[in-house]
Write an enzyme that holds these catalytic residues in place. Structure first.
Site, mmCIF file in Angstrom:
data_model
loop_
_atom_site.group_PDB
_atom_site.id
_atom_site.type_symbol
_atom_site.label_atom_id
_atom_site.label_comp_id
_atom_site.label_asym_id
_atom_site.label_seq_id
_atom_site.Cartn_x
_atom_site.Cartn_y
_atom_site.Cartn_z
ATOM 1 N N GLU A 111 -4.209 7.454 -1.193
ATOM 2 C CA GLU A 111 -4.453 6.277 -0.354
ATOM 3 C C GLU A 111 -5.064 6.704 0.982
ATOM 4 O O GLU A 111 -6.025 6.075 1.468
ATOM 5 C CB GLU A 111 -3.144 5.529 -0.121
ATOM 6 N N ASP A 146 -8.823 5.514 2.011
ATOM 7 C CA ASP A 146 -9.067 4.733 3.221
ATOM 8 C C ASP A 146 -10.313 5.245 3.938
ATOM 9 O O ASP A 146 -11.170 4.461 4.366
ATOM 10 C CB ASP A 146 -7.843 4.820 4.135
ATOM 11 N N ASP A 201 -2.768 -0.817 -1.110
ATOM 12 C CA ASP A 201 -2.665 0.644 -1.154
ATOM 13 C C ASP A 201 -3.245 1.221 -2.441
ATOM 14 O O ASP A 201 -3.907 2.267 -2.419
ATOM 15 C CB ASP A 201 -1.202 1.072 -1.021
ATOM 16 N N GLU A 239 -7.058 1.499 -2.382
ATOM 17 C CA GLU A 239 -7.517 2.669 -1.634
ATOM 18 C C GLU A 239 -7.225 3.963 -2.391
ATOM 19 O O GLU A 239 -8.056 4.885 -2.406
ATOM 20 C CB GLU A 239 -6.855 2.715 -0.262
#
Length: 227
Positions: A45, A49, A118, A121
């Site tokens: 994650e 991102d 989450d 990502e």
């Protein structure tokens, strides 16, 4: 988790299925299977991102070439925020593939916005590690970029202000908005707006309020200008 079904759905074949599985593994699942060598998706994650932010930044830089840095930042923030990521995840049915602990499952974790955001990502992080940035970009072109181009995130932007700034570069130019039509019943009315720059109609927009119609007309004008 049915990896084959997920790959068929996305039309992507992972080289490392363990990496893909990790992207969908919540920490609650790992906590309940400490006797096995499972890893949760939190590190993926973190990576995803950054990958998403770069992919969106690159797109905005190339497509919104008259937009100032501050407005680019605001638009990017509206795209990579939790509600947007949750929506992307829901569209792809990522919640169906999550590996959750029993407690998280019973408390509705499969529908929890933060978990869905989450996992989107984390998937991008896994895809980047498995196949590289170019494949991530192809994925974003299919599922994210079209929503940007059609104005899904326009609520975050004040297109009238952006157009005003653009027009003010030439002091001789004037700008005005005209509501040229109203359609539909009173409870579901649509307004049609035009933006007139220096006497010429430069953009059209339709919205459920006059302000929304004007914003869309301004966006249409910016798109034609190349903003």
């Amino acid at each position: 988790m049915d990896i084959t079904r997920l790959e068929m759905q996305l039309d992507i074949t992972f080289n490392d299925h363990d990496l893909l599985k990790q992207a969908f593994t919540h920490s609650s699942y790992v906590n309940e299977h400490r006797d096995k060598n499972f890893s949760d998706n939190e590190r993926l994650e973190f990576l995803g991102d950054a990958v998403l932010e770069l992919g969106v930044s690159q797109y905005l830089y190339r497509q919104k070439n008259s937009m100032e840095e501050g407005d680019l930042t605001k638009l990017r923030a509206s795209i990579v925020c939790e509600p947007s990521l949750e929506a992307f995840s829901r569209e792809l049915n990522f919640g169906d593939h999550l590996l959750l602990g029993r407690g998280e499952e019973q408390s509705g974790g499969r529908e929890r916005p933060a978990i869905l955001a989450d996992v989107f990502e984390a998937f991008l992080g896994a895809l980047y590690l498995d196949q590289g940035f170019d494949v991530v970009i192809q994925f974003l072109k299919k599922y994210v970029y079209p929503k940007i181009s059609t104005g899904v995130f326009s609520h975050a932007m004040d297109y009238k202000s952006l157009l005003q700034e653009h027009v003010q570069q030439n002091r001789n130019h004037s700008i005005e908005y005209v509501i040229v039509d109203e359609k539909g019943p009173s409870h579901d009315k649509e307004f049609v707006a035009q933006v007139v720059i220096n006497g010429d109609v430069s953009g059209n927009g339709v919205g459920h309020t006059k302000k929304e119609a004007e914003q869309r007309a301004a966006k249409d004008a910016l798109d034609q200008i190349g903003g």
